[in-house]
Design an enzyme around this catalytic site. Structure first.
Site, mmCIF file in Angstrom:
data_model
loop_
_atom_site.group_PDB
_atom_site.id
_atom_site.type_symbol
_atom_site.label_atom_id
_atom_site.label_comp_id
_atom_site.label_asym_id
_atom_site.label_seq_id
_atom_site.Cartn_x
_atom_site.Cartn_y
_atom_site.Cartn_z
ATOM 1 N N ILE A 155 -23.154 -5.142 -88.947
ATOM 2 C CA ILE A 155 -24.332 -4.679 -89.690
ATOM 3 C C ILE A 155 -23.963 -4.404 -91.137
ATOM 4 O O ILE A 155 -24.673 -4.811 -92.064
ATOM 5 C CB ILE A 155 -24.931 -3.432 -89.023
ATOM 6 C CG1 ILE A 155 -25.383 -3.753 -87.603
ATOM 7 C CG2 ILE A 155 -26.090 -2.882 -89.847
ATOM 8 C CD1 ILE A 155 -25.831 -2.541 -86.805
ATOM 9 N N ARG A 175 -11.221 2.331 -92.569
ATOM 10 C CA ARG A 175 -9.803 2.588 -92.342
ATOM 11 C C ARG A 175 -8.956 1.787 -93.318
ATOM 12 O O ARG A 175 -9.369 0.753 -93.816
ATOM 13 C CB ARG A 175 -9.426 2.215 -90.901
ATOM 14 C CG ARG A 175 -10.124 3.055 -89.833
ATOM 15 C CD ARG A 175 -9.601 2.649 -88.463
ATOM 16 N NE ARG A 175 -10.193 3.457 -87.405
ATOM 17 C CZ ARG A 175 -11.317 3.147 -86.776
ATOM 18 N NH1 ARG A 175 -11.967 2.033 -87.103
ATOM 19 N NH2 ARG A 175 -11.791 3.917 -85.817
ATOM 20 N N THR A 234 -28.861 4.449 -91.014
ATOM 21 C CA THR A 234 -29.538 3.744 -89.928
ATOM 22 C C THR A 234 -28.597 3.608 -88.736
ATOM 23 O O THR A 234 -28.841 2.796 -87.840
ATOM 24 C CB THR A 234 -30.008 2.347 -90.381
ATOM 25 O OG1 THR A 234 -28.878 1.606 -90.883
ATOM 26 C CG2 THR A 234 -31.081 2.443 -91.451
ATOM 27 N N ARG A 236 -26.224 6.605 -86.795
ATOM 28 C CA ARG A 236 -26.442 7.746 -85.915
ATOM 29 C C ARG A 236 -26.373 9.017 -86.743
ATOM 30 O O ARG A 236 -25.548 9.134 -87.648
ATOM 31 C CB ARG A 236 -25.402 7.810 -84.790
ATOM 32 C CG ARG A 236 -25.510 6.721 -83.730
ATOM 33 C CD ARG A 236 -26.786 6.838 -82.919
ATOM 34 N NE ARG A 236 -26.842 5.905 -81.803
ATOM 35 C CZ ARG A 236 -27.304 4.667 -81.867
ATOM 36 N NH1 ARG A 236 -27.717 4.179 -83.036
ATOM 37 N NH2 ARG A 236 -27.349 3.897 -80.798
ATOM 38 N N GLU A 265 -33.645 13.150 -80.436
ATOM 39 C CA GLU A 265 -34.774 12.217 -80.479
ATOM 40 C C GLU A 265 -35.498 12.223 -79.142
ATOM 41 O O GLU A 265 -34.864 12.433 -78.104
ATOM 42 C CB GLU A 265 -34.285 10.806 -80.811
ATOM 43 C CG GLU A 265 -33.635 10.709 -82.190
ATOM 44 C CD GLU A 265 -33.140 9.300 -82.525
ATOM 45 O OE1 GLU A 265 -33.302 8.378 -81.688
ATOM 46 O OE2 GLU A 265 -32.577 9.118 -83.611
ATOM 47 N N HIS A 285 -36.345 5.778 -85.772
ATOM 48 C CA HIS A 285 -35.305 4.959 -85.131
ATOM 49 C C HIS A 285 -35.817 3.541 -84.861
ATOM 50 O O HIS A 285 -35.838 3.060 -83.719
ATOM 51 C CB HIS A 285 -34.825 5.602 -83.825
ATOM 52 C CG HIS A 285 -33.420 5.198 -83.473
ATOM 53 N ND1 HIS A 285 -32.531 6.025 -82.827
ATOM 54 C CD2 HIS A 285 -32.732 4.038 -83.688
ATOM 55 C CE1 HIS A 285 -31.377 5.408 -82.652
ATOM 56 N NE2 HIS A 285 -31.473 4.201 -83.177
#
Length: 325
Positions: A155, A175, A234, A236, A265, A285
């Protein structure tokens, strides 16, 4: 087989092509969420099979020990932290999970919808136009701004590519092992984490949420952001230190936010502090809420249920339960 589907908030399950494959079974679908373990157990009891929609309902020991008829849980998606597998195994409940995978394109699309809506004041201008006003704000263009992508997975990569197409300066954080991959993709990784947050005009979070990444974005990180900057989440809500985003927005760093995810939620009756802030755009969501993704998620769960009904359970996460049974 009596099947129960929980948390179908949009009432979409029975509209999907995959639903027809359950024509020989009795299916009950709930579109609300029941959080009380005793009441949820009463809802589930009487059914042999359960489809869990993403992480919308927790499946803890307190609930599992109240169940009397359930034999199999078909979990959609890749997140499983909300299920007590030991309790399921002890109770003889099979848990299946298979993620067919996906590009995450719909979440990347929503990310850009939120970025553009925020920078161009689209929600405000739509409402102003309905009320008779014309051009009440000046937006911010993207060319030359710095887009900070936290997490260059599938994503994050899609979001970064669009930023590049808009002639933005794309930076990434992750990382240390990600540095070579970031450079190979044509982006830059700032020398320090502090520089990543300090220099970005937009920070977009695309990190997989687990116990290791819980609260990975801290109040100190947000305090480094510019008063003109935008934080987009978008992924968590638990990636951000509890309460940190609300406080940071009150203090003006970052200047605004666009969020699609929340600690608990669904958010009902407008009961969330971010909904009351004029510098925040909130959506319910919607990142993965497109027909193709839902067909993919529920289709995989139905595959698992039909295999179980045929006597050959597949994609069993708690394989020990098969021996116990």
């Amino acid at each position: 087989m009596k099947i129960i589907v929980l948390d179908d908030w949009s009432g979409s399950f029975k509209t999907l092509p995959c639903y027809a494959r359950l024509k020989d079974h009795e299916v009950t679908v709930y579109s609300d969420s029941e959080k009380d373990p005793a009441k949820l157990a009463a809802r589930i009891n009487g059914h042999e099979a359960l489809i869990l929609t993403q992480e919308r309902s927790a499946f803890p020991r307190e609930l599992i020990e109240r169940l009397t008829t359930l034999k199999i849980v078909a979990q959609t998606g890749s997140h499983r932290h909300h299920i007590d597998f030991d309790a399921c195994t002890e109770k003889g409940i099979i848990v299946t999970s298979y993620n067919r995978g996906g590009s995450g394109v719909s979440t990347a699309e929503l990310t850009w919808a939120l970025i553009l809506a925020s920078l161009r004041h689209i929600p405000r201008e739509v409402e102003q136009l309905k009320q008779g006003a014309w051009q009440t704000t000046l937006g911010t263009g993207l060319r030359g701004l710095t887009l900070g992508v936290y997490g260059l997975g599938g994503i994050g990569s899609a979001v970064a590519q669009v930023g590049k197409a808009f002639n933005m300066n794309v930076t990434c954080w992750g990382r240390e092992s990600s540095r070579a991959r970031i450079a190979a993709a044509g982006y830059t990784m700032p020398a320090t984490r502090e520089a990543f947050f300090r220099e970005a005009d937009i920070v977009s979070l695309h990190i997989f949420a687990n116990e290791e990444t819980r609260g990975i974005v801290t109040a100190a990180d947000l305090a480094l952001m510019k008063p003109t900057s935008l934080l987009v989440n978008t992924s968590r809500a638990r990636l951000i230190e509890p309460g940190a985003l609300f406080t940071a927005l009150q203090q003006g760093r970052p200047g605004r936010a666009a969020v699609d995810v929340y600690e608990t939620e669904p958010v009902l009756n407008g009961d969330h502090p971010l909904l009351k802030m004029p510098n925040v755009i909130c959506t319910p969501h919607l990142g993965y809420a497109v027909t193709s993704t839902f067909e993919n998620l529920y289709g995989a769960a139905i595959d698992n249920l039909l295999a179980y009904a045929a006597g050959v359970p597949v994609n069993v996460v708690n394989a020990e339960v098969l021996t116990r049974r």
